[in-house]
Design an enzyme around this catalytic site. Sequence first.
Site, PDB file in Angstrom:
ATOM      1  N   SER A 154      26.260   1.762  -0.102  1.00 14.83           N
ATOM      2  CA  SER A 154      25.504   0.578   0.306  1.00 14.83           C
ATOM      3  C   SER A 154      24.723   0.007  -0.885  1.00 14.83           C
ATOM      4  O   SER A 154      24.488  -1.197  -0.963  1.00 14.83           O
ATOM      5  CB  SER A 154      24.549   0.901   1.461  1.00 14.83           C
TER       6      SER A 154
ATOM      7  N   ILE B 112      24.433  10.387   4.899  1.00 13.28           N
ATOM      8  CA  ILE B 112      23.603  11.550   5.235  1.00 13.28           C
ATOM      9  C   ILE B 112      23.284  11.589   6.730  1.00 13.28           C
ATOM     10  O   ILE B 112      22.715  12.570   7.210  1.00 13.28           O
ATOM     11  CB  ILE B 112      22.297  11.574   4.409  1.00 13.28           C
TER      12      ILE B 112
ATOM     13  N   ILE C  83      16.777   1.009  -0.285  1.00 15.06           N
ATOM     14  CA  ILE C  83      15.699   0.863  -1.266  1.00 15.06           C
ATOM     15  C   ILE C  83      15.147  -0.554  -1.389  1.00 15.06           C
ATOM     16  O   ILE C  83      14.192  -0.768  -2.125  1.00 15.06           O
ATOM     17  CB  ILE C  83      16.175   1.324  -2.664  1.00 15.06           C
TER      18      ILE C  83
ATOM     19  N   TYR D 167       9.940   0.034   4.033  1.00 12.77           N
ATOM     20  CA  TYR D 167      10.540   0.924   3.031  1.00 12.77           C
ATOM     21  C   TYR D 167       9.537   1.988   2.604  1.00 12.77           C
ATOM     22  O   TYR D 167       9.825   3.193   2.646  1.00 12.77           O
ATOM     23  CB  TYR D 167      11.000   0.111   1.811  1.00 12.77           C
TER      24      TYR D 167
ATOM     25  N   LYS E 239       9.444   6.097   3.518  1.00  7.15           N
ATOM     26  CA  LYS E 239       9.345   7.111   2.459  1.00  7.15           C
ATOM     27  C   LYS E 239       8.155   8.051   2.697  1.00  7.15           C
ATOM     28  O   LYS E 239       8.263   9.267   2.517  1.00  7.15           O
ATOM     29  CB  LYS E 239       9.217   6.432   1.086  1.00  7.15           C
TER      30      LYS E 239
ATOM     31  N   ASN F 285       8.425   2.123 -11.703  1.00  7.10           N
ATOM     32  CA  ASN F 285       9.518   1.143 -11.720  1.00  7.10           C
ATOM     33  C   ASN F 285      10.545   1.466 -12.803  1.00  7.10           C
ATOM     34  O   ASN F 285      10.281   1.289 -13.985  1.00  7.10           O
ATOM     35  CB  ASN F 285       8.952  -0.256 -11.935  1.00  7.10           C
TER      36      ASN F 285
ATOM     37  N   VAL G 275      13.472  -6.182 -14.669  1.00  6.78           N
ATOM     38  CA  VAL G 275      13.951  -6.213 -16.055  1.00  6.78           C
ATOM     39  C   VAL G 275      15.411  -6.655 -16.100  1.00  6.78           C
ATOM     40  O   VAL G 275      15.788  -7.545 -16.877  1.00  6.78           O
ATOM     41  CB  VAL G 275      13.783  -4.835 -16.733  1.00  6.78           C
TER      42      VAL G 275
ATOM     43  N   ILE H 283       9.346 -16.250 -11.668  1.00  7.61           N
ATOM     44  CA  ILE H 283       8.344 -15.218 -11.386  1.00  7.61           C
ATOM     45  C   ILE H 283       7.734 -15.493 -10.022  1.00  7.61           C
ATOM     46  O   ILE H 283       7.285 -16.617  -9.738  1.00  7.61           O
ATOM     47  CB  ILE H 283       7.239 -15.233 -12.464  1.00  7.61           C
TER      48      ILE H 283
END
Length: 314
Positions: free
Chosen positions: A34, A58, A83, A147, A151, A176, A191, A206
């Site tokens: 994915s 999983i 993620i 997300y 976690k 990051n 990046v 931005i």
Amino acid sequence: MNILLTGGAGFIGRWVAKQLLEDGHRVWILDDLSNGQTSNLDELRHYEGFMNFTEGTILDRGLLSDWFKTHQFDICYHLGASINVQDSIDDPETTFYNDTIGTFYLLEECRKHQTKMVFMSTCMVYDRCSDEKGITELHPAKPASPYAGAKVAAENMVLSYYYAYGLPVVIVRPFNTYGPFQKTGGEGGVVAIFIKNKLAGKKLSIYGDGKQTRDLLYVSDCARFVVKAGYSDQVNGEIVNAGLGRDISINDLAMLIMQDETKIEHVEHIHPQSEIAKLLCNYDKASNLLGWEPEVTLEEGIKKTEDWISKHYL
């Protein structure tokens, strides 16, 4: 050792696989693709320890049970997860199942077979940093997206297996991470996206005012950290950060990459409620317990990443 790596066809997973194979282990990789892609593994398949890649989830308990019984894993490096922050806001259920329930299924197999788990968490669980000493592992959590919430829930389950069953576990929270093999589209890191747009002759966009800061960790340093956490009993039952120990505003990052102010624009933020205004890592614990330090500077890492993207995307 026999090692299970979930999410091994993903960006960081591919680098963790490389490190483990270079260290001489036998590695089985499970990934539902994915986020990952099989091409990430092409240059690793010649290693003697590259045992198997399987496209699977999983959430498939039968598959997990068979693999754990058959291969008797010494360590499970668990990087497989949903993620994307925006995806988790749009569809929290998928993220919760993949990141929390999937982790529980893996923990059950680790418990039955006494397999150590290295659980990949994220710096996104933290509240904003308020001082220049950086965020330690004791810093308050603020799961501002499903997300991050999934976690945190998974982290708590992982630690509960350490306290309830004595299962060796460690939670790693890299900041990051960027570098070669990261996606350059919407799911990629800032990046990679900035470099791809620069090379394509586009403007850099931005979100918001660009004053938000990030602590950017080069991917080979991240992989070395994750792998070391699996080898060491010193960090069992612990949460451990890794980062560069230096933060940079998105405005300054854009200038560092683009070198031309006229080619940078500000746009409306797509998820301002989940933005963390300042991320700066304090990695003293990783240094003290694992002897880990970052080796690649931001400037070196950006150059390496730009070289790679220019070869693979142009």
